[in-house]
Design an enzyme around this catalytic site. Structure first.
Site, PDB file in Angstrom:
ATOM      1  N   GLN A 104       0.837  -1.205   0.000  1.00  0.00           N
ATOM      2  CA  GLN A 104       0.000   0.000   0.000  1.00  0.00           C
ATOM      3  C   GLN A 104       0.874   1.260   0.000  1.00  0.00           C
ATOM      4  O   GLN A 104       1.836   1.369   0.760  1.00  0.00           O
ATOM      5  CB  GLN A 104      -0.947   0.036   1.204  1.00  0.00           C
ATOM      6  N   TYR A 191      -6.483  11.237   3.377  1.00  0.00           N
ATOM      7  CA  TYR A 191      -5.104  11.511   2.974  1.00  0.00           C
ATOM      8  C   TYR A 191      -5.093  12.234   1.619  1.00  0.00           C
ATOM      9  O   TYR A 191      -6.140  12.568   1.073  1.00  0.00           O
ATOM     10  CB  TYR A 191      -4.276  10.214   2.995  1.00  0.00           C
ATOM     11  N   GLY A 339      -9.089  -7.208   9.482  1.00  0.00           N
ATOM     12  CA  GLY A 339      -7.937  -6.475   9.994  1.00  0.00           C
ATOM     13  C   GLY A 339      -7.495  -6.976  11.347  1.00  0.00           C
ATOM     14  O   GLY A 339      -6.618  -7.834  11.458  1.00  0.00           O
ATOM     15  N   ARG A 340      -8.126  -6.438  12.383  1.00  0.00           N
ATOM     16  CA  ARG A 340      -7.670  -6.760  13.743  1.00  0.00           C
ATOM     17  C   ARG A 340      -7.548  -8.263  14.017  1.00  0.00           C
ATOM     18  O   ARG A 340      -6.603  -8.666  14.702  1.00  0.00           O
ATOM     19  CB  ARG A 340      -8.538  -6.056  14.780  1.00  0.00           C
TER      20      ARG A 340
END
Ligand code: PHB
Length: 391
Positions: A104, A191, A339-340
């Site tokens: 990424q 971002y 994810g987690r």
């Protein structure tokens, strides 16, 4: 119906299942010897990613495309030779373990602080508007790292935006040379790229801004074209977070039409997948315990699907097999990111497939520099069982 455990052909890239490990910052980089080295991937990170190679696709933690995109301390990059060599160790290990890994890439834009930028330079953004209320991990007045309010940025000049496109292309070339199977462009979460796409925030009057859809999305499309040219088609993904408010993003009345236009354009440009981090809560902070993504809007996603021939990855709080399979069964998405759960379960895919219990990580170890602790010291389930029966 497709199972979560069925293989998937993502363009030229064969994935052994539909389970994705999404990008997660873990701050285990090493400091480079020279300031221009940036923060550097290392053997410990190779071990961490190698342990997780059972995922259908790993997308690395986010990487800076250049020194000015360093929004948070200890985040790696792919702009120096040292970083390239560090990442090569990681990709070799993932491939040795039979995995597939994309990198990424980001530029943080206005979500930044001069204390961690080269020569204390001012952060850059789409305009000079500060992200009021947002914080990044940077140096306080006493020189210690802590969450600091972001500073007002300097608006990028038109030729600097064009140069930034080349910076992304160079970073993608470096990622390819470092052995990555593809790259994901971070166009989400407030971002730099999302700053350009937001019709409220982007008040520029040059060809990268203003009221026109094509102008606001030009930066993303130029980045995509440059990166596809560098890496080849079919190996590029783009992450989007429509309706997200992370990074103090203002509500944009044109979100839906921008999203649909963007996915249609990305499809025409040979992008392999769109990675959706769908709709953070208005005060959404992914690092808070309260963070929960809202429900995926099926009607909107159906329209996006019709406009984009590639794959959709859905990331958003998935913790179990049933939820993930039910989401695949809608037929609206192709791949599910966890994810987690990947933090404490290196063999997550096998655990889900076999119905084995999931371990839970301790939040206080997410972003430390304590080496293995809370990072590579979670055993795979089968080793766990072997150890306990041997005891
Ligand atoms: C994000 O994608 O929003 C993100 C990435 C890396 C961080 C924090 C947030 O360290």
């Amino acid at each position: 119906m497709n199972s979560l455990f069925d293989p998937y052909d993502l363009g030229p890239v064969h994935l052994k299942s539909r389970i994705v490990m999404p990008p997660m910052t873990r701050t285990r980089t090493s400091e480079g010897a020279l300031p221009t080295d940036g923060d550097v991937p290392n053997a410990l990170m190779a071990k961490y990613y190698g342990q997780r190679a059972g995922a259908g696709l790993i997308i690395s933690e986010v990487n800076d495309v250049d020194q000015s995109s360093h929004g948070y301390a200890r985040i790696p990059g792919i702009h120096s030779e040292t970083q390239k060599q560090g990442w090569r160790v990681v990709t070799d290990e993932v491939h040795r373990q039979g995995g597939t890994i994309f990198m990424q890439l980001w530029h943080v834009g206005r979500l930044a602080h001069s204390s961690i930028l080269p020569n204390g330079q001012t952060p850059v953004g789409v305009t000079g508007e500060r992200a009021e209320g947002s914080e990044v991990f940077a140096h306080g007045a006493d020189g210690r790292l802590r969450f600091m309010p972001v500073e007002a940025p300097r608006a990028l000049a038109t030729d600097e935006v064009a140069a930034m496109v080349e910076t992304f292309a160079k970073a993608a070339a470096n990622a390819r040379e470092a052995g990555f199977d593809g790259v994901e462009i971070h166009a989400a979460n407030g971002y730099l790229i999302e700053q350009f796409m937001n019709s409220v925030l982007n008040t520029r009057t040059d060809r990268y801004g203003g009221g026109d859809m094509e102008d606001r999305t030009r930066f993303l499309m130029e980045v995509v074209d440059a990166v596809v040219a560098e890496f080849g088609p079919g190996r590029i993904g783009v992450r989007l977070s429509p309706f997200g408010k992370y990074g103090s993003m203002p509500s944009d009345p044109l979100t839906e039409e921008t999203f649909l236009y963007v996915v249609q354009q990305l499809g025409q440009r040979g992008v392999a997948y769109v990675h959706l981090l769908y709709e953070l809560l208005p005060d959404g902070n992914m690092e808070s315990a309260e963070f929960k993504p809202r429900h995926l809007d099926h009607a909107l996603l159906a329209k996006a699907r019709a406009a984009f021939p590639g794959a959709f990855i859905w990331c958003g709080g998935f913790t179990d097999r049933e939820q993930a399979q039910a989401s695949l069964d809608t037929g609206l998405v192709d791949l599910i990111a966890f994810g987690r759960p990947y933090i404490a379960n290196p063999d997550l895919a096998q655990r889900l497939e076999n119905g084995w219990p999931l371990a839970v990580a301790d939040r206080s170890t997410y972003y430390t520099r304590d080496g293995e602790a809370g990072y590579t010291d979670f055993p795979a389930h089968s080793n766990d069982m072997a150890n306990s029966s041997a005891a």
